[in-house]
Write a protein that holds these residues in place. Structure first.
Motif, PDB file in Angstrom:
ATOM      1  N   ASP A 155      49.219  73.884 -67.805  1.00 13.73           N
ATOM      2  CA  ASP A 155      48.934  73.267 -69.106  1.00 13.73           C
ATOM      3  C   ASP A 155      47.447  73.093 -69.344  1.00 13.73           C
ATOM      4  OD1 ASP A 155      48.338  70.993 -67.463  1.00 13.73           O
ATOM      5  OD2 ASP A 155      50.424  70.345 -67.600  1.00 13.73           O
ATOM      6  N   ILE A 187      49.244  67.845 -75.128  1.00  8.73           N
ATOM      7  CA  ILE A 187      49.497  68.771 -74.029  1.00  8.73           C
ATOM      8  C   ILE A 187      49.938  70.105 -74.604  1.00  8.73           C
ATOM      9  CG2 ILE A 187      50.890  69.232 -71.956  1.00  8.73           C
ATOM     10  CD1 ILE A 187      51.483  66.168 -71.922  1.00  8.73           C
ATOM     11  N   ALA A 189      51.567  73.338 -73.007  1.00  7.25           N
ATOM     12  CA  ALA A 189      52.132  73.752 -71.726  1.00  7.25           C
ATOM     13  C   ALA A 189      52.800  75.115 -71.816  1.00  7.25           C
ATOM     14  CB  ALA A 189      53.142  72.721 -71.229  1.00  7.25           C
ATOM     15  N   GLY A 193      54.628  75.123 -66.874  1.00  2.77           N
ATOM     16  CA  GLY A 193      54.187  73.740 -66.980  1.00  2.77           C
ATOM     17  C   GLY A 193      55.144  72.826 -67.717  1.00  2.77           C
ATOM     18  N   SER A 194      56.227  73.391 -68.255  1.00  2.00           N
ATOM     19  CA  SER A 194      57.173  72.541 -68.996  1.00  2.00           C
ATOM     20  C   SER A 194      57.906  71.566 -68.086  1.00  2.00           C
ATOM     21  CB  SER A 194      58.178  73.408 -69.767  1.00  2.00           C
ATOM     22  OG  SER A 194      59.075  74.071 -68.893  1.00  2.00           O
ATOM     23  N   SER A 198      54.124  67.836 -69.293  1.00  2.00           N
ATOM     24  CA  SER A 198      54.824  67.987 -70.568  1.00  2.00           C
ATOM     25  C   SER A 198      56.193  67.320 -70.536  1.00  2.00           C
ATOM     26  CB  SER A 198      54.961  69.481 -70.898  1.00  2.00           C
ATOM     27  OG  SER A 198      55.835  69.688 -71.979  1.00  2.00           O
ATOM     28  N   TRP A 213      54.732  78.711 -75.874  1.00  2.00           N
ATOM     29  CA  TRP A 213      54.069  77.517 -75.374  1.00  2.00           C
ATOM     30  C   TRP A 213      54.756  76.307 -76.029  1.00  2.00           C
ATOM     31  CZ3 TRP A 213      51.636  80.182 -72.071  1.00  2.00           C
ATOM     32  CH2 TRP A 213      50.743  81.226 -72.381  1.00  2.00           C
TER      33      TRP A 213
END
Length: 297
Positions: A155, A187, A189, A193-194, A198, A213
């Motif tokens: 992120d 954020i 992400a 990165g989720s 996030s 994203w």
């Protein structure tokens, strides 16, 4: 069972000041894995900072550029932070990565340390699932000049200072105005990165196969400011309109201080990180295990 990989980079946890007990534990694990790889017919090359931090001696050592040039596999022993750091650096070389978890959660370092002797042999012989993850290329622009440039796998986060109030951020997608948002931060992400910051801020889980994203406000002033999923082909721009001591973080491993008028632009990188998983692995296996979902039958 012999390995199809000729030269393997060995990367471990490293910090500026590693406690002696942790260094000894990491060194023992790395030595054991290095011996295991040698028995499989691999030439092991240790990442330079890993060797310096743990005191691992007696093996060839190279920096990241050297690993990228000569190795056809990277074996990462540590947590997700270790994998994030080396994944961003090795992506440009196309070196695939296998993660052995010596950390806590292990969303992307998914092989348990005590199971590697069983799990690794078929993978080294070519029996694995390949998983490609997109990288985010972020830049901080000040008076139209780039003052900071970074890659992120998880992120890009713009947030307020520790002792200041909310920030006001102007958001654009492909040059089109979206909204001015007042919040503690924002954020952006990737699917990888989720499951990180996030998720804790109320964002959705994104399957890695989704080319998108997710933009997630942190404690927004207006409750109708909700997370939104955007195509990863778009360029997202976040401008700091108001707020003190704001900063931009990239995978929480590098940071840039922001001034009013600074613009953080994020676009999809041309490089992807290549993860290798045991044969039969699926993303849902990871979610069930790490998020403690009821597995059912």
């Amino acid at each position: 069972m012999k390995s199809i990989f000729r030269q393997v980079a060995l990367i471990g946890k490293y910090h500026a000041a590693v406690p002696p007990a942790l260094a000894a534990s990491s060194r023992a694990a790395l030595e054991d894995i290095a011996n295991f790889l040698a028995q499989a017919g691999c030439e092991v090359v240790v990442e330079r900072d890993t060797a310096a931090s743990t005191g691992l001696n007696g093996l060839p050592v190279a920096d990241v550029a050297g690993l990228g040039a000569q190795c056809d596999l990277g074996l990462v022993v540590g947590g997700d932070g270790t994998m994030l750091g080396i994944g961003r650096q090795l992506a440009q070389y196309g070196v695939p990565l296998i993660g052995i978890n010596q950390g806590r959660l292990g969303f992307i370092t998914d092989i348990a340390l005590d199971a590697y002797r069983t799990v690794l042999p078929p993978m080294l012989a070519g029996e694995y699932e390949e998983d490609l993850r997109s990288l985010m290329h972020a830049r901080v622009l000040r008076d139209e000049q780039c003052v900071f440039d970074a890659l992120a796998m998880n992120d890009v986060v713009v947030n307020r200072g520790a002792t200041s109030g909310m920030v006001e951020l102007r958001v654009e997608v492909d040059g089109h105005f979206v909204a001015n948002q007042r919040a503690d931060g924002l954020i952006m992400a990737s699917p990888t990165g989720s499951t990180a910051y996030s998720l804790s801020a109320g964002g959705p889980l994104l399957h890695p196969g989704i080319a998108g994203w997710v933009l997630v406000p942190i404690a927004p002033h207006t409750l109708s400011n909700r997370p939104i999923v955007l195509p990863d082909a778009a360029e997202i721009t976040i401008e700091l309109v108001a707020g003190r001591d704001a900063s931009a973080n990239f995978d929480m491993q590098s940071l840039a201080s922001l001034l009013h008028g600074d613009r953080v632009t994020v676009r999809r990188s041309q490089h992807k990180v290549r993860f290798l998983h045991p044969k039969g692995w699926t993303y849902f296996d990871t979610l069930r295990k790490k998020l403690h979902w009821n597995e059912g039958q």
